[in-house]
Design a protein around this motif. Structure first.
Motif, short mmCIF file in Angstrom:
data_model
loop_
_atom_site.label_atom_id
_atom_site.label_comp_id
_atom_site.label_asym_id
_atom_site.label_seq_id
_atom_site.Cartn_x
_atom_site.Cartn_y
_atom_site.Cartn_z
N LEU A 45 5.83 18.12 -43.40
CA LEU A 45 6.95 17.24 -43.10
C LEU A 45 7.06 17.16 -41.58
N CYS A 78 8.49 1.64 -47.47
CA CYS A 78 9.79 2.32 -47.63
C CYS A 78 10.81 1.34 -48.18
N ALA A 92 6.86 12.50 -44.86
CA ALA A 92 6.05 13.41 -45.68
C ALA A 92 4.63 12.82 -45.70
N ILE A 98 7.55 18.19 -51.11
CA ILE A 98 8.97 18.00 -50.84
C ILE A 98 9.77 18.77 -51.89
N ILE A 104 3.22 14.65 -52.41
CA ILE A 104 3.12 13.27 -51.94
C ILE A 104 1.64 12.92 -51.71
N MET A 117 5.47 9.09 -47.05
CA MET A 117 6.83 8.77 -47.52
C MET A 117 7.82 9.05 -46.41
N CYS A 119 11.54 10.00 -45.69
CA CYS A 119 12.43 10.76 -46.58
C CYS A 119 13.88 10.73 -46.15
N GLU A 123 15.84 14.35 -50.43
CA GLU A 123 14.46 14.45 -50.94
C GLU A 123 13.72 15.66 -50.40
N ILE A 124 14.26 16.28 -49.33
CA ILE A 124 13.61 17.49 -48.82
C ILE A 124 14.46 18.74 -49.11
N ILE A 139 17.55 6.78 -45.79
CA ILE A 139 16.75 7.82 -45.14
C ILE A 139 17.55 8.44 -44.01
#
Length: 804
Positions: A45, A78, A92, A98, A104, A117, A119, A123-124, A139
């Motif tokens: 990440l 996105c 990501a 994640i 991913i 991705m 994020c 999502e993390i 995001i």
């Protein structure tokens, strides 16, 4: 309290594994429920800078070119609504992990290649409640002043490289509900002095304290301080503050609200920020709510205020539920320019009840209900003002309104070194004990064996010498305390003579087929003396739960009859119950306890069976059971006498008092019809009972029953039939037979009873079987005949009995 390991390092020099530190803290008294590492399980990440962002026609998607620190930008598709060129975001990469261990990979979305991705925080691994509202549906975008570069790992920037220690405190250790409190605690454990900074503040503006009239009830708020901050620019808090808030489980809102939450986490002092326009009329009042008042809280919930709720009002309408949550009408919004900061001590009991009453427990109310450090009220206010000047470009108006300003003096506790050592079982020297108090940052004065310890206000849980013993013990280390046997008088196991006798009696009764019952010692005043021959003054309970449990029982039969009712209501009619327990009375001004035994029978002597005739339980069956019990205890039949008695609750003609050697020991009989008819479950049943005073009976026991060999010589049996007046009892006849029968008469038994038309009125016919035995020689008819003649003669003379 979620404590950040990285933040804790601002106060202490920590160089050990966070999990090892958590183990030390737990062993010292404050349990660490868990140690979480937000970064754990995540990989690849990084920070990405969006160079280009092009909308995909006909969809909600965007095709982005993102600089992730590699030689060439990568293309990512996105769908977030807030994605735009120029933003620094979380990316990501291909192969990243994640939240939820989701991997991913490169792929295509709507036919467009996507190499990773972009994020959102959820999502993390961030909880929904921690994500700022601005980014809740999109995001995460790093603030412009964030010191991040494309390709950097995001963990440090987001505070995910931290370790979060969950202090699962007990209510008495609320001093650790702040970073400073946690630092003092951990510092004492690892023998370091925490670096606690004082606040130095310089005012910017003119004195404002005359602009606001304050009316505060010091019973509701013994300490109530206000400061005014002007020209506030509302915006996002800096990243360092946001990191610390969400690692402590608090959602960032804006730079004003975040400052009050941050100061609360740091010092333990809850704070509140009002939009100054809420007090435009120049008045602020702290009072209890009036009946019918309402308030819409910051979470949008409208509450009907209770007259015991503490509220802050503008002199007319409420603007805050004190210690719990602010009102929507005084909320700091994007249009706010001037802010009034509040730092106060509220009545913790009223705050707790208000939070419970309105189902609105908050971080602030949790601290107020457990306790607050009174020394941090002004420090927190000044620190919040300083942070707003630094992070919201605000001006600090001169002066603090101290509407109430009660002071709390530190506790001074006197104890001795020998007392602490005695309780702990240690042999700590004076220097060792002083060192422990120094680690705790407690001032101590030593005078020989005497200790005078001054406990700062931040440890309001310590007030008596026993508290100091606990502190010394836990800092010294519970594992270091030696295991020793307690110094007590030596005792020997076993039962007393009375206990042994009672266990013997219970064993015999159980062998007769009775099942033990245990009933309440408390009953009603009427039942307490029912079934009692000579009732004494009852023992009443000072604060009974109800009228049926207001008096201590004077007999056990009440409980057994209740048990019979319970069973018979469930179609269980065949009962054989007993209870051994205590009864209570009051006599001569003293309270007395007595050991009793009671039994209850109902139904039949045997269960229905083709092998024998079913017989109902009657008085004589129960008397036979009781006779067997006495015989087993070594009480002779000659010593036992049954006399007709009238006892409340017992049948008037089927009840007898029991005497042993002319001393009253209990009663036997049938429960009266007027008792059974009142209870639907008992109606129609014949219930026979007995109750014995074991204290009296046990005192009579000198020897038990002994077995002996069977006689070598035969016994001789003779029958005797007599006609007697109805008022002469069987016991009188048997006693006379035994007195006249001589030394070889060993047994007298009734074999027939008749009263009816065949004999004259007022008479009854009884037939007896008499057994004679000489254990040392053969018994002759001549000896037996002589004995029978003597028996008949005495019966005629003394009882006027006719021999048939």
């Amino acid at each position: 309290m979620l404590v950040s390991y990285n933040w804790l390092q601002d106060f202490l020099d920590l160089n050990e594994d966070p999990k090892d530190l958590a183990e030390k803290i737990t062993r010292t008294g404050v349990e660490i429920a868990s140690v979480d590492h937000p970064q754990e399980g995540l990989k690849k990440l990084v920070v990405g800078h969006i160079l280009e962002c092009e909308a995909v026609e006909g969809t909600h998607l965007h095709k982005c070119m993102v600089d992730v620190g590699e030689e060439e930008p990568i293309q990512i598709v996105c769908g977030a609504p807030n994605v735009a060129a120029g933003e620094d975001v979380i990316v990501a990469l291909h192969g990243a992990r994640i939240a939820g261990n989701e991997k991913i990979k490169r792929g295509k979305i709507r036919g467009i290649k996507s190499n990773g991705m972009i994020c959102g925080l959820q999502e993390i691994g961030f909880a929904d409640k921690l994500v700022p509202a601005k980014y809740a549906d999109g995001i995460w975008v790093f603030p412009k002043d964030s010191d991040v570069k494309p390709g950097d790992d995001v963990y440090e920037a987001l505070g995910m490289d931290d370790y979060i220690l969950d202090f699962d405190i007990t209510p008495n250790r609320a001093d650790t509900l702040s970073m400073e409190g946690a630092a003092y605690e951990v510092g004492a454990i690892i023998d370091q002095k925490p670096k606690i900074e004082e606040v130095t503040l310089k005012d910017d503006g003119a004195d404002w304290t005359s602009d606001l009239e304050t009316v505060v009830d010091d019973n509701l708020a013994p300490k109530f301080y206000l400061r005014k901050i002007s020209n506030v620019q509302i915006g996002e808090s800096p990243m360092w503050m946001q990191r610390r808030l969400w690692n402590a489980g608090i959602r960032p809102i804006n730079n004003v609200v975040d400052v009050t939450n941050y100061v609360m986490l740091l010092t333990g002092q809850p704070m509140h920020a009002y939009d100054a326009k809420a007090f435009a009329n120049g008045k602020l009042e702290v009072r209890k709510a009036n009946s019918g008042e309402k308030l819409t809280l910051l979470n949008g919930k409208e509450v009907d205020l209770d007259t015991n709720d503490i509220i802050i009002s503008d002199g007319q309408k409420p603007v805050m539920m004190a210690g719990v949550m602010g009102g929507l009408n005084s909320e700091v919004t994007a249009d706010t320019t001037d802010v009034i900061l509040e730092s106060a001590i509220f009545n913790g009991t009223l705050v707790r009840k208000a939070a419970l009453r309105h189902a609105n427990r908050t971080e602030a109310s949790s601290r107020y209900e457990k306790g607050i450090n009174w020394d941090n009220t002004e420090k927190a206010l000044n620190l919040a003002a300083l942070l707003l000047r630094d992070n919201a470009s605000a001006n600090i108006e001169a002066g603090i309104i101290k509407a109430t300003d009660q002071q709390r003096k530190p506790a001074v506790i006197k104890t001795t070194i020998s007392y602490i050592n005695k309780v702990l079982g240690t042999d700590l020297s004076k220097d060792e004990m002083v060192k422990i108090f120094d680690r705790l940052n407690f001032d101590v004065v030593v005078d020989g064996d005497d200790l005078t310890v001054t406990v700062p206000n931040r440890r309001w849980d310590i007030s008596i010498p026993a508290d100091l013993v606990e502190e010394v013990g836990r800092i010294y280390g519970y594992d270091n305390l030696e295991s020793t046997q307690p110094l007590l008088d030596e005792t020997h196991g076993g039962y007393s003579k009375q206990e042994t006798a009672m266990r013997r009696i219970k064993s015999i009764v159980q062998g007769q087929g009775l099942m033990e019952a245990i009933s309440y010692s408390l009953t009603s005043p009427e039942k307490a003396i029912r079934y009692t021959k000579n009732p004494k003054e009852v023992v009443e309970v000072a604060m009974p739960l109800n009228s049926s449990r207001s008096t201590m029982r004077e007999n056990l039969l009440t409980g057994l009859v209740d048990a019979a009712s319970y069973n018979m209501a469930r179609k269980q009619k065949e009962l054989a119950l007993f209870e051994q327990g205590r009864v209570y009375d009051r006599e001569g001004g003293s309270f007395n306890e007595h050991e009793h035994l009671a039994a209850l029978y109902s139904g039949h002597t045997f269960a229905n069976n083709w092998q024998h005739e079913t017989q109902k339980i009657d008085f004589f069956f129960v008397k036979g059971q009781l006779t067997n019990l006495f015989n087993s205890l070594g009480i002779k039949d000659n010593d036992v006498e049954y006399k007709a008695e009238v006892v409340e609750g017992m049948h008037p003609t089927r009840t007898a008092a029991i005497y042993i050697n002319n001393q009253y020991v209990g009663l036997i009989g049938m429960i009266a019809h007027n008792i059974t008819v009142q209870d639907k479950a008992l109606r129609g049943s014949e219930i026979y009972v007995y109750e014995l005073d074991l204290d009296t009976i046990i005192s009579m026991l000198t020897k038990g029953m002994k077995a002996k060999t069977a006689p070598k010589f035969p016994a001789i049996e003779r029958d005797l039939s007599v006609l007697v007046n109805s008022d002469i009892t069987n016991a009188q006849i048997i006693n006379q037979i035994k007195q006249s029968g001589g030394k070889y008469l060993v047994k007298v038994q009734v074999i027939d009873v008749y009263a009816g038309a065949q004999i004259e009125k007022g008479k009854k016919s009884l037939a007896y079987s008499l057994t004679f035995l000489n254990e040392k020689d053969t018994l002759t008819d001549e000896v037996v005949t002589k004995a029978m003649d003597q028996i008949e003669a005495d019966l005629k003379e003394k009882l006027k009995i006719k021999i048939r």
